[in-house]
Scaffold this motif. Sequence first.
Motif, PDB file in Angstrom:
ATOM      1  N   LEU A 160       0.809  -1.322   0.156  1.00 50.85           N
ATOM      2  CA  LEU A 160      -0.005   0.132  -0.121  1.00 50.85           C
ATOM      3  C   LEU A 160       0.742   1.172  -0.085  1.00 50.85           C
ATOM      4  O   LEU A 160       0.386   2.244  -0.777  1.00 50.85           O
ATOM      5  CB  LEU A 160      -1.008  -0.132   1.293  1.00 50.85           C
ATOM      6  CG  LEU A 160      -1.988  -0.759   1.203  1.00 50.85           C
ATOM      7  CD1 LEU A 160      -2.845  -0.980   2.475  1.00 50.85           C
ATOM      8  CD2 LEU A 160      -3.074  -0.563   0.077  1.00 50.85           C
ATOM      9  N   ALA A 161       2.116   1.049   0.572  1.00 53.84           N
ATOM     10  CA  ALA A 161       2.882   2.396   0.752  1.00 53.84           C
ATOM     11  C   ALA A 161       3.795   2.282  -0.664  1.00 53.84           C
ATOM     12  O   ALA A 161       4.683   3.409  -0.763  1.00 53.84           O
ATOM     13  CB  ALA A 161       3.908   2.128   2.092  1.00 53.84           C
ATOM     14  N   GLY A 162       3.614   1.614  -1.427  1.00 53.06           N
ATOM     15  CA  GLY A 162       4.629   1.514  -2.662  1.00 53.06           C
ATOM     16  C   GLY A 162       5.982   0.801  -2.506  1.00 53.06           C
ATOM     17  O   GLY A 162       6.576   1.105  -3.395  1.00 53.06           O
ATOM     18  N   VAL A 163       6.029   0.246  -1.421  1.00 57.51           N
ATOM     19  CA  VAL A 163       7.500  -0.478  -1.178  1.00 57.51           C
ATOM     20  C   VAL A 163       7.297  -2.027  -1.389  1.00 57.51           C
ATOM     21  O   VAL A 163       7.303  -2.930  -0.573  1.00 57.51           O
ATOM     22  CB  VAL A 163       7.970  -0.300   0.235  1.00 57.51           C
ATOM     23  CG1 VAL A 163       9.381  -0.743   0.339  1.00 57.51           C
ATOM     24  CG2 VAL A 163       7.832   1.384   0.746  1.00 57.51           C
ATOM     25  N   ALA A 164       7.150  -2.316  -2.832  1.00 62.99           N
ATOM     26  CA  ALA A 164       6.668  -3.775  -3.194  1.00 62.99           C
ATOM     27  C   ALA A 164       8.090  -4.745  -2.632  1.00 62.99           C
ATOM     28  O   ALA A 164       7.672  -5.949  -2.492  1.00 62.99           O
ATOM     29  CB  ALA A 164       6.515  -3.717  -4.520  1.00 62.99           C
ATOM     30  N   ARG A 165       9.108  -4.156  -2.875  1.00 57.79           N
ATOM     31  CA  ARG A 165      10.014  -5.356  -2.431  1.00 57.79           C
ATOM     32  C   ARG A 165       9.967  -5.673  -0.844  1.00 57.79           C
ATOM     33  O   ARG A 165      10.366  -6.939  -0.566  1.00 57.79           O
ATOM     34  CB  ARG A 165      11.589  -4.673  -2.509  1.00 57.79           C
ATOM     35  CG  ARG A 165      12.560  -5.471  -1.870  1.00 57.79           C
ATOM     36  CD  ARG A 165      14.022  -4.654  -2.265  1.00 57.79           C
ATOM     37  NE  ARG A 165      14.309  -4.411  -3.575  1.00 57.79           N
ATOM     38  CZ  ARG A 165      14.961  -5.393  -4.399  1.00 57.79           C
ATOM     39  NH1 ARG A 165      15.234  -6.568  -3.836  1.00 57.79           N
ATOM     40  NH2 ARG A 165      15.122  -4.985  -5.587  1.00 57.79           N
ATOM     41  N   HIS A 166       9.135  -5.284   0.191  1.00 57.29           N
ATOM     42  CA  HIS A 166       8.789  -5.670   1.140  1.00 57.29           C
ATOM     43  C   HIS A 166       7.631  -6.092   1.251  1.00 57.29           C
ATOM     44  O   HIS A 166       6.847  -6.421   2.513  1.00 57.29           O
ATOM     45  CB  HIS A 166       9.275  -4.666   2.138  1.00 57.29           C
ATOM     46  CG  HIS A 166      10.682  -4.632   2.359  1.00 57.29           C
ATOM     47  ND1 HIS A 166      11.486  -5.222   2.782  1.00 57.29           N
ATOM     48  CD2 HIS A 166      11.539  -3.480   2.091  1.00 57.29           C
ATOM     49  CE1 HIS A 166      12.844  -4.723   3.119  1.00 57.29           C
ATOM     50  NE2 HIS A 166      12.860  -3.715   2.452  1.00 57.29           N
TER      51      HIS A 166
END
Length: 244
Positions: free
Chosen positions: A57-63
């Motif tokens: 949701l925050a745009g930090v797809a790697r995590h």
Amino acid sequence: MPKVTAAPVPVRGSGSGLVAVVAGHELTAFVGAALESAGARPVDADLTAEVLVAADLAGVARHGVVRLLPYVQGLLGGTINGAARPEIVRRYGDVTVIDAHHGLGQPALAFAVDRAVEQARVRGACAVSVQHSRHVGITAWYAGRAARGGAFGVITTRAAGSAGGAGAWWEGAVTSQFLMCVDRTGVNAARRAPSVARVGEGAVRPRLTLPVPVLEELGRIAALVKVTPVRALDRRRPTRSEDP
């Protein structure tokens, strides 16, 4: 079961070139169900799912949910202890050491944050080290948890054997250290401070997009652990902001 040796982080918009639109609450429920079915305690599965989806949701797809496969494989294979409960093993004045007993990293670090906030309220400042943990996900989620408790948190993580490359990050235990600080004279003010919203919080049943290859991998995980897969509300070409 194949051994995960590197972090399989798909590029947004890769593969079919399409993204799938999913409901955030449905994705969270699916991730929690998959982790529980793989052997995690229900409360730990739910918290871990919340942190993973918060990253997307925050745009930090790697995590985000791209991490689910190695979590499930670790639980099924025994390299992640699904029954682990974080435990305080040592205290040195204002420093606390917590052993995660090789369990999921998210519940261990959340437990550590809560203990650190309690100590900081009393002593003004404290430091906490988490040992024998696993990948903890997006650190902003824990900083927000500390802020809602009235504390300022600085969090750092180190992967054991990280010099060995990406595979070491996935398979090695993770040690997380962080420092919580609350001014003794500002404790009461901190307790009255308004709460800080969680990462991704604020929208009613938010939606998010996942690359179609990621959604397909989630479907394979669903079949592996025998849970209902998350459904796609739509499939479409990514917008400019969704495609790097």
